[in-house]
Structure formats: C-alpha cells, structure tokens
Enzyme design. Structure first.
Site, PDB file in Angstrom:
ATOM      1  N   ASP A  58     -12.020   4.331   5.174  1.00 56.03           N
ATOM      2  CA  ASP A  58     -11.340   4.201   6.464  1.00 56.03           C
ATOM      3  C   ASP A  58     -11.812   5.303   7.400  1.00 56.03           C
ATOM      4  O   ASP A  58     -12.634   5.083   8.285  1.00 56.03           O
ATOM      5  CB  ASP A  58      -9.832   4.259   6.257  1.00 56.03           C
ATOM      6  CG  ASP A  58      -9.048   4.325   7.573  1.00 56.03           C
ATOM      7  OD1 ASP A  58      -9.663   4.198   8.642  1.00 56.03           O
ATOM      8  OD2 ASP A  58      -7.814   4.511   7.535  1.00 56.03           O
ATOM      9  N   ASP A 116      -3.657   4.648  -0.922  1.00 53.19           N
ATOM     10  CA  ASP A 116      -4.369   5.274   0.189  1.00 53.19           C
ATOM     11  C   ASP A 116      -4.116   6.772   0.150  1.00 53.19           C
ATOM     12  O   ASP A 116      -3.011   7.238   0.406  1.00 53.19           O
ATOM     13  CB  ASP A 116      -3.892   4.694   1.521  1.00 53.19           C
ATOM     14  CG  ASP A 116      -4.674   5.246   2.710  1.00 53.19           C
ATOM     15  OD1 ASP A 116      -5.631   6.024   2.498  1.00 53.19           O
ATOM     16  OD2 ASP A 116      -4.342   4.891   3.858  1.00 53.19           O
ATOM     17  N   LYS A 152     -10.478  -0.478  11.669  1.00 51.34           N
ATOM     18  CA  LYS A 152      -9.360  -0.368  12.600  1.00 51.34           C
ATOM     19  C   LYS A 152      -9.844  -0.622  14.027  1.00 51.34           C
ATOM     20  O   LYS A 152     -10.594   0.175  14.596  1.00 51.34           O
ATOM     21  CB  LYS A 152      -8.710   1.008  12.475  1.00 51.34           C
ATOM     22  CG  LYS A 152      -8.009   1.199  11.130  1.00 51.34           C
ATOM     23  CD  LYS A 152      -7.326   2.547  11.033  1.00 51.34           C
ATOM     24  CE  LYS A 152      -6.565   2.660   9.714  1.00 51.34           C
ATOM     25  NZ  LYS A 152      -5.974   3.999   9.520  1.00 51.34           N
ATOM     26  N   LYS A 178       1.109   5.451   0.098  1.00 47.62           N
ATOM     27  CA  LYS A 178       0.401   6.658   0.500  1.00 47.62           C
ATOM     28  C   LYS A 178       0.485   7.699  -0.615  1.00 47.62           C
ATOM     29  O   LYS A 178       1.578   8.018  -1.114  1.00 47.62           O
ATOM     30  CB  LYS A 178       1.003   7.216   1.785  1.00 47.62           C
ATOM     31  CG  LYS A 178       0.838   6.306   2.999  1.00 47.62           C
ATOM     32  CD  LYS A 178      -0.610   6.221   3.451  1.00 47.62           C
ATOM     33  CE  LYS A 178      -0.732   5.506   4.783  1.00 47.62           C
ATOM     34  NZ  LYS A 178      -2.121   5.481   5.287  1.00 47.62           N
ATOM     35  N   LYS A 199       0.848  -1.193   0.000  1.00 47.21           N
ATOM     36  CA  LYS A 199       0.000   0.000   0.000  1.00 47.21           C
ATOM     37  C   LYS A 199       0.878   1.234   0.000  1.00 47.21           C
ATOM     38  O   LYS A 199       1.753   1.379   0.862  1.00 47.21           O
ATOM     39  CB  LYS A 199      -0.926   0.006   1.222  1.00 47.21           C
ATOM     40  CG  LYS A 199      -1.858   1.222   1.262  1.00 47.21           C
ATOM     41  CD  LYS A 199      -2.968   1.046   2.282  1.00 47.21           C
ATOM     42  CE  LYS A 199      -2.610   1.519   3.649  1.00 47.21           C
ATOM     43  NZ  LYS A 199      -3.790   1.519   4.575  1.00 47.21           N
ATOM     44  N   GLU A 227      -8.083   3.703  -1.316  1.00 45.45           N
ATOM     45  CA  GLU A 227      -8.632   3.911   0.018  1.00 45.45           C
ATOM     46  C   GLU A 227      -8.850   5.393   0.303  1.00 45.45           C
ATOM     47  O   GLU A 227      -7.988   6.228   0.031  1.00 45.45           O
ATOM     48  CB  GLU A 227      -7.664   3.308   1.045  1.00 45.45           C
ATOM     49  CG  GLU A 227      -8.119   3.401   2.477  1.00 45.45           C
ATOM     50  CD  GLU A 227      -7.151   2.702   3.421  1.00 45.45           C
ATOM     51  OE1 GLU A 227      -7.254   2.933   4.648  1.00 45.45           O
ATOM     52  OE2 GLU A 227      -6.290   1.925   2.954  1.00 45.45           O
TER      53      GLU A 227
END
Length: 372
Positions: A248, A196, A272, A165, A163, A223
């Site tokens: 998220d 993400d 989470k 960023k 993943k 995401e």
C-alpha cells in the site's frame, strides 16, 4: 455554454470521528478533508476529495489547499474538462509529488466530465466490470474484546473480509488473529481475515509473526508489513512466507508500481484512488498490475462520501480489482458525511452498488462546505 474549467476551489472540512481511530502509524479523533470543487463555464460543478494524514501521506488538507490554490489550479483554468491527460501533465509540470492534492482535482474533473456528458463515471472509464463491489471491513487497533465484537457485527452484516490493524505488538497481534478467527468460526459465515501492519514490523519480526500465524490457519494476505521504502525487505518477506503479500504505502504512483512489479515484491496492490493521483493514475496502475499477473484492491484514507463514490466507480469499471475493497472505511468512522444521501445506503450484504446518475452520482451538502 462551454465545458472549459472556470474555477477550482479547495475547501477544508474537519469532521469528528465516532471513536479514536488507531493504527501502527498514528491515532486520531478527528479528520480533515480537502474537498475540491471544479466549476465549468457551463455552470456544472464537479467534486473531488482527498483525506491525507500527515504520518501516512506527508500531506494534509492544509497543504492540499495551498498546493491547489498556488500551483495546480491556475494552469488548469480554461482547459476543457475532458482533457484529463493534459490536466495531469500541467499539474506534474507545476509541482512534483503532492499526489493527494492531484487526486482531489482529478476526481472533481472526472465528476464534472461525467455530468457534462450525462453519463455515470464508471461508463466513461471502462463500463460495468461488476454489478456490485465486494467490500472489506476494517477494524482499527483496540482491545481484543472490542475488536472481536466489531468483527462479529460486520461479518453478520455480510462483509466477506475483515481487515485488522496490527504492527505494534507481535504477541497481541497473534492473539488477535486467533480471536478474529474464532469470530469468523462463531459466525458460521465464510469470511476471510486480512492483516495490515501499516509498516509497523521490521523484516525478521514480520517473517516470524506470519509464519507463526500460518501454523494455525490461513489469512487472506498481509498488507505493508515493513516501511514503505524497504521494497527489498518486502520481497524477502514474500520469499519466506506462504501468505500473499499486499503493498500500500510503497505505491504512491505508477512509477512506484513499476518498481514493485520489476522487483517482484508483492502479490496484491492496495490501489488508493485518493492517494495515487486519482482515477487517471489509478487506471494506469491497474493496467500494469494486470499485465504483471497481479491483482488489486482499493483502500481508504478515511475519505467521506465523495472519495468513497470515486473509488466505487473505479472498482465497478476495473476488472483487475478482484480482492474485496475497504474504501468504505470512512463511512463508519465519521460523525457525519457531506452527502445528502448517506453512502451506507448504497451498501447491502457487504457489497456496494453505484448509481446510474451522471458523474459520481452524488448530491453534496454545499452548506457544510461553506461553514469552514
């Protein structure tokens, strides 16, 4: 001896990071963690954790301690440790929100409960849905060359998803996607790529970036492309791209999850455990997602080993968590942990296995709790 709750202590522990951690929302060189210690009349001690960043959660380790000491801990004293639903009702009555604070207490209660029954936590919350938990490795915002090298290293270690960023510079993001795709191709391994944005795009930019990325290949999912309050914006993006959309920051509890499901805004929920209220609330959200035909992954707020262990038990026992999870992220970013056995020792070939020891199955270095 009774398994009633005798005392709840919240410790604040600050641990330096090995390097600057940067996402679209913030950058940091250190992290504060709220470590909750639940002590039962029997002498059993259970541990929980939350590691909120103010830009992401609206909470900090300091606010967690304040809220726990003043509002959440007092009404729980004397309650049997296995009365988890009652504990949440009392916490919600005491103060609205503050899901990180409630998460840390919830995890500590579950740890102590498991120890009181001499059972590993996953056995109490669903059993063995999977023997080993598939993991995702997260690469923060950094130079494209450094990102390539880090991704290549972790792919060779067996991580099946990388993943990255994104969310600050669309041009850089597109270039980085192509570079990480090259890393995957160069590795010769069947790894996947996840993006993400941490709310970094607006709706038109997200649609443009995703469509351009789709022209040259696939990504596993994207995401939280836009601000957490913009649920209709997330839906518009999902309706106009082919790539699965994950949420998220839009989900801080079961009520948020229900709204997202009703609106049909996403394909995947990043659930989470240390953000949404702990194990108890996470199981609710997972059941809702499963009933809606969605799937889940379990992410990280850079927790140390206590929070990581809680997430690992949850995923072990929860079938709907089918996307590889990145809750392990904090283990690779901190200079040290609070566990006697480093959590990385439970990771092999991109998978993590929990132990059969009671509760979370961890041994906490209490000397580090008492230093701060």
């Amino acid at each position: 001896m009774s398994n009633a709750i005798k005392q709840i202590i919240t410790h604040i522990v600050e641990v330096p990071l090995t390097h600057t951690w940067e996402i679209s929302l913030y950058s940091a060189t250190t992290r504060q963690h709220a470590i909750v210690e639940v002590i039962l009349e029997s002498g059993i001690r259970g541990y929980g954790e939350s590691s909120p960043s103010p830009a992401f959660m609206g909470e900090t380790a300091e606010t967690v301690k304040l809220v726990n000491d003043r509002y959440l801990a007092p009404p729980l004293i004397g309650l049997p440790v296995d009365e988890i639903a009652c504990a949440h009702a009392k916490m919600n009555q005491a103060i609205y929100g503050n899901s990180a604070a409630k998460s840390a207490i919830d995890i500590a209660l579950h740890d102590a409960w498991g120890q009181s029954l001499n059972q590993p936590l996953y056995k109490l919350i669903g059993g063995t849905a999977r023997e080993a938990v598939p993991l995702t490795y997260v690469v923060g915002i950094k130079s494209n060359r450094d990102a390539y090298e880090e991704a290549m290293k972790r792919i060779h270690e067996g991580f099946g998803v990388v993943k990255i960023k994104v969310g600050r510079d669309p041009k850089r993001d597109i270039e980085l996607v192509n570079l990480i795709r090259k890393a995957i191709a160069d590795s010769g391994k069947p790894a996947k790529l996840r993006l993400d944005a941490n709310q970094g795009y607006d709706v038109p930019t997200a649609i443009r970036v995703i469509r351009e990325i789709e022209e040259t290949g696939e990504v596993e999912c994207v995401e939280q492309p836009v601000r957490k309050w913009n649920m209709l914006g997330v839906k518009e993006i999902r309706d106009k791209v082919k790539t699965p959309i994950m949420i998220d920051e839009a989900v801080f509890g079961p009520e948020d999850a229900m709204t997202a499901i009703k609106l049909g805004i996403a394909d995947v929920i990043n659930l989470k455990v240390c953000k949404v209220g702990g194990i108890y609330q996470s199981k609710k959200i997972a059941a809702m997602a499963e009933a809606a035909g969605m799937t889940c992954t379990v992410g990280s707020n850079l927790e140390l080993g206590i929070g990581i262990a809680a997430s690992a038990h949850f995923v072990t026992a929860t079938p709907v968590v089918t996307y590889p999870s990145d809750f392990i992220c904090g283990a690779y970013l901190h200079e040290h942990d609070l566990l006697k056995t480093p959590i990385q020792q439970f990771v092999a070939e991109g998978h993590m296995r929990v132990t059969a020891k009671p509760g979370l199955g961890i041994d906490v270095r209490t000397d580090l709790l008492n230093q701060q």
